[in-house]
Design a protein around this motif. Structure first.
Motif, PDB file in Angstrom:
ATOM      1  N   ARG A 191      -2.597  17.402 -12.240  1.00 45.02           N
ATOM      2  CA  ARG A 191      -3.396  18.298 -11.403  1.00 45.02           C
ATOM      3  C   ARG A 191      -3.932  17.562 -10.181  1.00 45.02           C
ATOM      4  NH1 ARG A 191      -5.053  20.032 -16.610  1.00 45.02           N
ATOM      5  NH2 ARG A 191      -6.895  18.686 -16.533  1.00 45.02           N
ATOM      6  N   ALA A 192      -4.327  16.303 -10.379  1.00 44.36           N
ATOM      7  CA  ALA A 192      -4.915  15.533  -9.281  1.00 44.36           C
ATOM      8  C   ALA A 192      -3.889  15.180  -8.206  1.00 44.36           C
ATOM      9  CB  ALA A 192      -5.558  14.257  -9.825  1.00 44.36           C
ATOM     10  N   HIS A 193      -2.601  15.067  -8.602  1.00 38.82           N
ATOM     11  CA  HIS A 193      -1.555  14.644  -7.652  1.00 38.82           C
ATOM     12  C   HIS A 193      -0.553  15.767  -7.366  1.00 38.82           C
ATOM     13  CE1 HIS A 193      -2.785  10.389  -7.715  1.00 38.82           C
ATOM     14  NE2 HIS A 193      -3.030  10.574  -8.993  1.00 38.82           N
TER      15      HIS A 193
ATOM     16  N   ALA B  70       0.829  -1.206   0.000  1.00 40.35           N
ATOM     17  CA  ALA B  70       0.000   0.000   0.000  1.00 40.35           C
ATOM     18  C   ALA B  70       0.865   1.258   0.000  1.00 40.35           C
ATOM     19  CB  ALA B  70      -0.932   0.000   1.212  1.00 40.35           C
ATOM     20  N   ARG B  71       1.940   1.251   0.779  1.00 39.90           N
ATOM     21  CA  ARG B  71       2.802   2.430   0.846  1.00 39.90           C
ATOM     22  C   ARG B  71       3.541   2.662  -0.461  1.00 39.90           C
ATOM     23  NH1 ARG B  71       6.877   2.148   5.330  1.00 39.90           N
ATOM     24  NH2 ARG B  71       7.298   4.255   4.584  1.00 39.90           N
ATOM     25  N   PHE B  72       3.972   1.582  -1.117  1.00 39.20           N
ATOM     26  CA  PHE B  72       4.638   1.720  -2.416  1.00 39.20           C
ATOM     27  C   PHE B  72       3.699   2.349  -3.434  1.00 39.20           C
ATOM     28  CE2 PHE B  72       5.493   0.165  -6.685  1.00 39.20           C
ATOM     29  CZ  PHE B  72       6.837   0.438  -6.839  1.00 39.20           C
ATOM     30  N   GLU B  73       2.487   1.817  -3.544  1.00 39.11           N
ATOM     31  CA  GLU B  73       1.531   2.313  -4.540  1.00 39.11           C
ATOM     32  C   GLU B  73       1.104   3.743  -4.235  1.00 39.11           C
ATOM     33  OE1 GLU B  73      -1.438  -0.719  -4.417  1.00 39.11           O
ATOM     34  OE2 GLU B  73      -0.209  -2.142  -5.577  1.00 39.11           O
ATOM     35  N   GLU B  74       1.042   4.090  -2.958  1.00 37.98           N
ATOM     36  CA  GLU B  74       0.700   5.468  -2.593  1.00 37.98           C
ATOM     37  C   GLU B  74       1.845   6.425  -2.927  1.00 37.98           C
ATOM     38  OE1 GLU B  74      -0.506   8.101   1.396  1.00 37.98           O
ATOM     39  OE2 GLU B  74      -0.052   5.965   1.571  1.00 37.98           O
ATOM     40  N   ALA B  75       3.077   5.982  -2.671  1.00 40.11           N
ATOM     41  CA  ALA B  75       4.237   6.858  -2.889  1.00 40.11           C
ATOM     42  C   ALA B  75       4.522   7.073  -4.364  1.00 40.11           C
ATOM     43  CB  ALA B  75       5.468   6.266  -2.200  1.00 40.11           C
ATOM     44  N   ILE B  76       4.374   6.016  -5.181  1.00 38.93           N
ATOM     45  CA  ILE B  76       4.750   6.094  -6.587  1.00 38.93           C
ATOM     46  C   ILE B  76       3.616   6.613  -7.451  1.00 38.93           C
ATOM     47  CG2 ILE B  76       5.543   4.741  -8.570  1.00 38.93           C
ATOM     48  CD1 ILE B  76       7.644   5.199  -6.451  1.00 38.93           C
ATOM     49  N   GLY B  77       2.375   6.267  -7.117  1.00 40.54           N
ATOM     50  CA  GLY B  77       1.229   6.771  -7.866  1.00 40.54           C
ATOM     51  C   GLY B  77       0.834   5.884  -9.037  1.00 40.54           C
TER      52      GLY B  77
END
Length: 207
Positions: free
Chosen positions: A136-138, A23-30
């Motif tokens: 824009r979203a990130h 979860a942290r990887f996918e959140e950090a990388i996008g």
């Protein structure tokens, strides 16, 4: 792809178990990178434990099965520092299906080359529009924003490549197109010669 180093980077903050790391990887990388397969992640963790870069301990849980907790070791931090502070060098070359498509379109003549280039141009423009929306979203997520900026720069470079392809491959495609009638005529001549030869042979046999 050195995902094991990314896992080491995530463990610098605190120990984690597998699903937390995913979860942290996918959140950090996008979204540009894509999801991280949990099975692959556990294979990476096994390797890191084996190499001494990560230690594993078991945490007892009363309401669910026990879980493994992974902690960065001193050796793991040293490995991460060595990797993260060394310049990246491309070793695989540029292998993109577009180059093979350009080869095929050039062989078919100028019309095919133009059709490919214009179709690819529209695809890249649509990608840029989607990337702009993602940017824009990130905007508030620094690492994700950097990755999206890289994707935007790469796609813009690809657009420039299409102009270069049209300039350099246009004469080749024109030459190939000019040879197409000659090839067709040669093939027809071969068929006719074969047919005539068969006829003459038949006449000789009947004589």
């Amino acid at each position: 792809m050195p995902l094991h180093h990314a896992v080491l980077a995530l463990l610098t903050r605190r120990p984690n178990h597998g699903y937390e790391l995913k979860a942290r990887f996918e959140e950090a990388i996008g979204p540009q990178w894509g999801g991280l397969n949990i099975g692959h992640l556990y294979q990476i963790l096994e390797r890191l434990v084996r190499d001494g870069y990560v230690s594993r301990s078991q945490v007892t849980q009363t309401d669910r099965p026990d879980k493994n907790l992974y902690t960065l070791t001193e050796a793991g931090e040293a490995e991460l520092r060595s990797w993260a502070t060394t310049a990246w060098v491309r070793v695989g070359g540029f292998r993109d299906e577009l180059f093979l498509k350009l080869l095929g379109a050039s062989a078919l003549g100028p019309q095919a080359l133009t059709t490919l280039i214009e179709s690819q141009r529209q695809t890249y423009l649509a990608e840029l529009a989607g990337l702009a929306r993602q940017r824009r979203a990130h905007a508030a997520e620094p690492l994700v924003a950097v990755l999206i900026d890289a994707a935007i720069a790469h796609t813009k470079a690809d657009l420039g490549l299409l102009d270069s392809a049209a300039q350099h491959l246009g004469p080749l495609a024109t030459a190939q197109g000019a040879q197409a009638p000659e090839r067709a005529q040669a093939l027809d001549g071969t068929d006719e010669a074969g047919g005539h030869g068969g006829t003459r042979g038949s006449r000789r046999e009947s004589a």
